[in-house]
Design a protein around this motif. Structure first.
Motif, PDB file in Angstrom:
ATOM      1  N   MET A 101      56.362  37.226  40.747  1.00 59.42           N
ATOM      2  CA  MET A 101      57.036  36.208  39.928  1.00 59.42           C
ATOM      3  C   MET A 101      56.074  35.618  38.906  1.00 59.42           C
ATOM      4  O   MET A 101      56.427  35.422  37.750  1.00 59.42           O
ATOM      5  CB  MET A 101      57.582  35.093  40.823  1.00 59.42           C
ATOM      6  N   SER A 102      54.851  35.319  39.339  1.00 54.64           N
ATOM      7  CA  SER A 102      53.861  34.720  38.436  1.00 54.64           C
ATOM      8  C   SER A 102      52.944  35.814  37.894  1.00 54.64           C
ATOM      9  O   SER A 102      52.911  36.938  38.410  1.00 54.64           O
ATOM     10  CB  SER A 102      53.023  33.672  39.181  1.00 54.64           C
ATOM     11  N   ASN A 103      52.204  35.469  36.855  1.00 54.34           N
ATOM     12  CA  ASN A 103      51.231  36.409  36.301  1.00 54.34           C
ATOM     13  C   ASN A 103      49.950  36.281  37.121  1.00 54.34           C
ATOM     14  O   ASN A 103      49.141  35.382  36.902  1.00 54.34           O
ATOM     15  CB  ASN A 103      50.963  36.105  34.827  1.00 54.34           C
ATOM     16  N   ILE A 104      49.767  37.183  38.069  1.00 57.94           N
ATOM     17  CA  ILE A 104      48.621  37.097  38.970  1.00 57.94           C
ATOM     18  C   ILE A 104      47.293  37.229  38.233  1.00 57.94           C
ATOM     19  O   ILE A 104      46.262  36.781  38.724  1.00 57.94           O
ATOM     20  CB  ILE A 104      48.709  38.126  40.122  1.00 57.94           C
ATOM     21  N   HIS A 105      47.310  37.807  37.050  1.00 57.97           N
ATOM     22  CA  HIS A 105      46.074  38.001  36.281  1.00 57.97           C
ATOM     23  C   HIS A 105      45.667  36.753  35.499  1.00 57.97           C
ATOM     24  O   HIS A 105      44.566  36.678  34.973  1.00 57.97           O
ATOM     25  CB  HIS A 105      46.224  39.195  35.343  1.00 57.97           C
ATOM     26  N   ALA A 106      46.569  35.775  35.447  1.00 52.83           N
ATOM     27  CA  ALA A 106      46.281  34.509  34.757  1.00 52.83           C
ATOM     28  C   ALA A 106      46.067  33.373  35.750  1.00 52.83           C
ATOM     29  O   ALA A 106      46.048  32.212  35.367  1.00 52.83           O
ATOM     30  CB  ALA A 106      47.436  34.167  33.812  1.00 52.83           C
ATOM     31  N   ARG A 107      45.902  33.735  37.008  1.00 54.85           N
ATOM     32  CA  ARG A 107      45.738  32.729  38.063  1.00 54.85           C
ATOM     33  C   ARG A 107      44.319  32.792  38.640  1.00 54.85           C
ATOM     34  O   ARG A 107      43.409  33.318  38.009  1.00 54.85           O
ATOM     35  CB  ARG A 107      46.805  32.959  39.135  1.00 54.85           C
ATOM     36  N   GLU A 108      44.155  32.277  39.836  1.00 57.71           N
ATOM     37  CA  GLU A 108      42.841  32.259  40.475  1.00 57.71           C
ATOM     38  C   GLU A 108      42.263  33.671  40.550  1.00 57.71           C
ATOM     39  O   GLU A 108      43.000  34.643  40.698  1.00 57.71           O
ATOM     40  CB  GLU A 108      42.948  31.692  41.909  1.00 57.71           C
ATOM     41  N   ALA A 109      40.950  33.754  40.472  1.00 50.17           N
ATOM     42  CA  ALA A 109      40.269  35.058  40.429  1.00 50.17           C
ATOM     43  C   ALA A 109      40.632  35.946  41.618  1.00 50.17           C
ATOM     44  O   ALA A 109      40.792  37.164  41.461  1.00 50.17           O
ATOM     45  CB  ALA A 109      38.761  34.861  40.344  1.00 50.17           C
ATOM     46  N   PHE A 110      40.780  35.366  42.803  1.00 52.36           N
ATOM     47  CA  PHE A 110      41.086  36.198  43.975  1.00 52.36           C
ATOM     48  C   PHE A 110      42.441  36.885  43.854  1.00 52.36           C
ATOM     49  O   PHE A 110      42.678  37.909  44.485  1.00 52.36           O
ATOM     50  CB  PHE A 110      40.992  35.389  45.279  1.00 52.36           C
ATOM     51  N   ARG A 111      43.338  36.336  43.020  1.00 51.60           N
ATOM     52  CA  ARG A 111      44.658  36.957  42.849  1.00 51.60           C
ATOM     53  C   ARG A 111      44.630  38.140  41.869  1.00 51.60           C
ATOM     54  O   ARG A 111      45.611  38.862  41.752  1.00 51.60           O
ATOM     55  CB  ARG A 111      45.672  35.921  42.375  1.00 51.60           C
ATOM     56  N   HIS A 112      43.547  38.346  41.179  1.00 51.78           N
ATOM     57  CA  HIS A 112      43.463  39.442  40.206  1.00 51.78           C
ATOM     58  C   HIS A 112      43.355  40.798  40.900  1.00 51.78           C
ATOM     59  O   HIS A 112      43.683  41.816  40.304  1.00 51.78           O
ATOM     60  CB  HIS A 112      42.267  39.252  39.269  1.00 51.78           C
ATOM     61  N   GLN A 113      42.876  40.816  42.128  1.00 53.62           N
ATOM     62  CA  GLN A 113      42.724  42.056  42.904  1.00 53.62           C
ATOM     63  C   GLN A 113      44.020  42.370  43.641  1.00 53.62           C
ATOM     64  O   GLN A 113      44.556  41.516  44.343  1.00 53.62           O
ATOM     65  CB  GLN A 113      41.586  41.895  43.920  1.00 53.62           C
ATOM     66  N   SER A 114      44.513  43.581  43.475  1.00 51.97           N
ATOM     67  CA  SER A 114      45.689  44.034  44.208  1.00 51.97           C
ATOM     68  C   SER A 114      45.325  45.277  45.000  1.00 51.97           C
ATOM     69  O   SER A 114      44.835  46.254  44.431  1.00 51.97           O
ATOM     70  CB  SER A 114      46.837  44.365  43.254  1.00 51.97           C
TER      71      SER A 114
END
Length: 147
Positions: A101-114
């Motif tokens: 739903m959210s842009n994980i790449h524009a959030r906290e650094a730990f959310r950038h990794q999938s």
């Protein structure tokens, strides 16, 4: 054509959890929108949500046994933490589309990794409920082109 839509941990709280980030749509609203689009596309979409990692892995194993045509998954926080879910998904022979739903790449650094993105056909994020709808369209189109 059968598409499985997987909702991960905490996603049952959509509509109540951080509306600034996730909007006000509930999981029931999202599933209703997916059902409407599935009917329009002439496919069957089944949704499954759990807050238990093992249950998610078991549902993915069942998808493999059922030979579903594609999977759309928003694993929630498991996206960034669960090798187990990634490994279960890797068993599948069908296209996987990762959505958020959210842009994980524009959030906290730990959310950038999938842990999912390297085995997914693609990732759609940042468009709220439309991420799911775009993901369903992508899954259907990808599965249809594979047959």
């Amino acid at each position: 054509m059968n598409i499985l839509v997987l909702h991960g941990i905490n996603l049952n709280m959509f509509g109540q959890r951080d509306p600034a980030q996730y909007g006000t749509a509930t999981l029931a609203d999202i599933d209703a929108a997916l059902q409407s689009l599935a009917a329009e596309l002439g496919v069957r979409a089944e949704s499954f949500q759990t807050n238990h990692e093992g249950a998610m892995c078991e549902r993915i194993h069942q998808a493999h046994r059922d030979a579903v045509d594609a999977v759309v998954i928003n694993a929630g926080a498991w996206t960034h933490t669960s090798v187990a879910i990634r490994d279960a998904l890797a068993i599948l022979k069908c296209p996987i589309v990762e959505v958020h739903m959210s842009n994980i790449h524009a959030r906290e650094a730990f959310r950038h990794q999938s842990f999912i993105s390297d085995i997914a056909r693609g990732q759609i994020c940042g468009f709220g409920v439309d991420s799911y709808l775009l993901g369903l369209r992508a899954a259907v189109n990808t599965a249809r082109s594979a047959t």
